[in-house]
Design an enzyme around this catalytic site. Structure first.
Site, PDB file in Angstrom:
ATOM      1  CD  GLU A 132      -2.541   7.759   9.069  1.00 19.56           C
ATOM      2  OE1 GLU A 132      -3.440   6.959   8.759  1.00 19.56           O
ATOM      3  OE2 GLU A 132      -1.987   8.529   8.257  1.00 19.56           O
TER       4      GLU A 132
ATOM      5  CG  PHE B 190      -0.769  -5.301   4.738  1.00 15.87           C
ATOM      6  CD1 PHE B 190      -1.230  -4.613   5.836  1.00 15.87           C
ATOM      7  CD2 PHE B 190      -1.634  -6.167   4.094  1.00 15.87           C
ATOM      8  CE1 PHE B 190      -2.529  -4.779   6.296  1.00 15.87           C
ATOM      9  CE2 PHE B 190      -2.934  -6.341   4.542  1.00 15.87           C
ATOM     10  CZ  PHE B 190      -3.377  -5.645   5.640  1.00 15.87           C
TER      11      PHE B 190
ATOM     12  CG  HIS C  92      -6.295   0.904   0.339  1.00 14.24           C
ATOM     13  ND1 HIS C  92      -5.210   1.207  -0.470  1.00 14.24           N
ATOM     14  CD2 HIS C  92      -5.781   0.550   1.545  1.00 14.24           C
ATOM     15  CE1 HIS C  92      -4.095   1.029   0.219  1.00 14.24           C
ATOM     16  NE2 HIS C  92      -4.423   0.638   1.451  1.00 14.24           N
TER      17      HIS C  92
ATOM     18  CB  CYS D  71      -0.906   0.001   1.216  1.00 14.20           C
ATOM     19  SG  CYS D  71      -1.750  -1.567   1.410  1.00 14.20           S
TER      20      CYS D  71
ATOM     21  CE  LYS E 206      -5.347   4.266   1.523  1.00 12.69           C
ATOM     22  NZ  LYS E 206      -4.433   5.320   2.014  1.00 12.69           N
TER      23      LYS E 206
ATOM     24  CG  HIS F 219      -1.992   4.420   5.189  1.00 14.69           C
ATOM     25  ND1 HIS F 219      -1.758   4.266   3.849  1.00 14.69           N
ATOM     26  CD2 HIS F 219      -2.229   3.173   5.682  1.00 14.69           C
ATOM     27  CE1 HIS F 219      -1.836   2.966   3.540  1.00 14.69           C
ATOM     28  NE2 HIS F 219      -2.121   2.287   4.626  1.00 14.69           N
TER      29      HIS F 219
END
Lengths: 403, 95
Positions: A305, A390, A331, A162, A326, A294
């Site tokens: 976050e 990830f 995403h 990502c 997003k 993110h």
């Protein structure tokens, strides 16, 4: 070291087929999440996603080239064409040698893999199309961009799930800043909204079945989309000498690895990446006017976050809007941070901060201003864009208003 | 009625304990009905692997989203609760 600026941008994503449409949708708080249309959708547990609708590949590519172009390459090429057109660059033989491309993708030709697995495993055929390999390879998009524009300098692809596009754009920044190239086309794209791609993601049990609600207390997970964006990164002196319009300056880049868990987010890794990006830009915490988070909409990411941002910005976080787009475009995995950088460019140029839509309820564990549901006018001179992948690989870009 | 005196289908209990033992690197005999999965050392990945293993073993679908673990649908408060939920799902299957 040289200063690096952005002189062109292009995109194809669920919110729009170019930057103007995308920015209009970001301003309007449009959500592109809807029912998935892939084959065998009835067998999927997750049946929503953010698809690019109305895109006709045949309108953009010759019939005989389409067999080489997986959807992720099509998205990248269409975006690159727009970016080069906006930049006004004329890439002649001499500039071609000083220009390259670095793209990010997580899945590469995932749809091509899926289709051809069906052919050999489900349909039992013993032959696949002869160009499956060059179509599915992760570097296909970067290679097609280099071929179309005659970019003969440093060119490659990075894949960090990502965070792929941010890692790619950070390396393009380094390449131009360090003098390895004068111009780099860079960004990311992904297209994995096929049966196999969604089925794999379902297994992680982190996908939402209703919609994407980053930072909202009732958030229920991430929603996958498809798309990407490409930018022209150019040495400032080069752009100035040719009188190019400058969209923004790439001020800093920071990377880190959590070296912790393969999927669970970490507070320290992202924090170190954000600190590194600000230090690289020579900026202080209080200088940050906007953070494109993110913000995946998973319980764990958003909480972690928000905590990392609180440590980074302290009280300044109360004055610094943080949104996750997003919630609108989904995403886009390896392409997501490229589209999110568009939201940062919009904030710097148009002084409009894209909202976090689908937001219903404040979460005390996410104590920040998510710009809920409606875009906001604000004077933005410095914007930070986060990508935490990830695998615990983090990449953060900092943009500044055009010099 | 306490968990210790509840009657479970011995086959389901045995298989669920084996699956959890596999992920927690324990011996199935060490797993007690009142054990909490986190206390057994199961992390989030181990949990989704356990759920997958149970689904595959019994041919059932378990409603679980890691973002909303507290949502009603499948009680995972302890090993015994999971076994009871699996029994319900197995009983609901068409013969």
């Amino acid at each position: 070291m040289r200063r690096v600026v952005i002189t062109g941008a292009g995109t194809l994503n669920p919110l729009g087929a170019d930057t103007a449409q995308t920015c209009a949708a970001l301003r309007a708080g449009k959500c592109a999440i809807g029912p998935l249309s892939c084959r065998d959708v009835a067998r999927l547990t997750i049946q929503i996603g953010a698809e690019i609708r109305g895109f006709d590949p045949a309108a953009h590519f010759a019939r005989n080239s389409l067999s080489l172009l997986d959807r992720f390459s099509q998205i990248a090429l269409v975006s690159a064409r727009q970016a080069v057109a906006q930049s006004g660059l004329e890439i002649d033989a001499a500039l071609g040698l000083r220009a390259g491309v670095v793209m990010g993708t997580a899945g590469g030709g995932n749809l091509t893999v899926d289709d051809n697995y069906r052919t050999v495993y489900e349909e039992g055929k013993n032959r696949v199309h002869p160009l499956v390999v060059p179509r599915l390879m992760h570097n296909a998009a970067a290679s097609h961009i280099s071929m179309e524009f005659g970019l003969k300098g440093p060119s490659w692809t990075v894949s960090t799930a990502c965070a792929s596009a941010n890692h790619a754009m950070g390396q393009a920044f380094h390449m131009v800043r360090g003098g390895g190239a004068d111009v780099m086309l860079t960004g990311g794209s992904d297209a994995m909204l096929g049966f196999g791609g969604i089925k794999a993601w379902e297994g992680l049990r982190v996908m939402s079945r209703d919609t994407c609600r980053p930072f909202s207390r009732d958030r229920s997970g991430l929603v996958q989309g498809e798309g990407g964006a490409v930018f022209v990164f150019e040495a400032f002196e080069h752009a100035k000498a040719r009188g190019a319009e400058i969209l923004a300056e790439v001020a800093g880049f920071g990377m880190s690895a959590d070296a912790g868990d393969i999927v669970m987010p970490d507070q320290d890794g992202p924090l170190r990446a954000m600190r590194a990006a600000l230090a690289d830009a020579g900026l202080n915490q209080e200088d940050v006017d906007y953070v494109n988070a993110h913000g995946t909409g998973t319980a764990a990411n958003d909480r972690t976050e928000a905590a990392a941002l609180r440590v980074l910005l302290g009280d300044h976080l109360d004055r610094c809007p943080v949104s996750s787009t997003k919630s609108m475009h989904g995403h886009l995995i390896g392409g997501t941070s490229a589209v999110e950088l568009l939201a940062c460019v919009m904030a710097l140029r148009e002084h409009v901060i894209a909202p976090t839509v689908n937001f219903t309820e404040v979460d005390p564990d996410c104590a920040l201003d998510p710009v809920p549901n409606e875009a906001r006018e604000a004077r933005v001179q410095v914007a930070m864009s986060n990508a935490f992948a990830f695998g615990g690989l983090n990449a953060v870009l900092v943009l500044r208003s055009a010099p | 009625m306490g968990l210790d005196v509840m009657q479970y289908d011995p086959q389901i209990e045995k298989r669920v304990k084996e699956i959890i033992a596999e992920q927690t690197m324990l011996d199935p005999a060490e797993i007690r009905l009142e054990d909490d999965l986190v206390a057994l050392g199961l992390d989030s990945l181990g949990l989704v692997e356990c759920i997958f293993g149970i689904e595959e073993s019994f041919g059932i679908s378990i409603p679980f989203n890691a973002n909303t673990p507290g949502e009603p649908g499948f009680d995972m408060s302890c090993v015994g609760a999971i076994i009871a939920e699996v029994e319900k799902l197995v009983a609901r299957q068409p013969a």
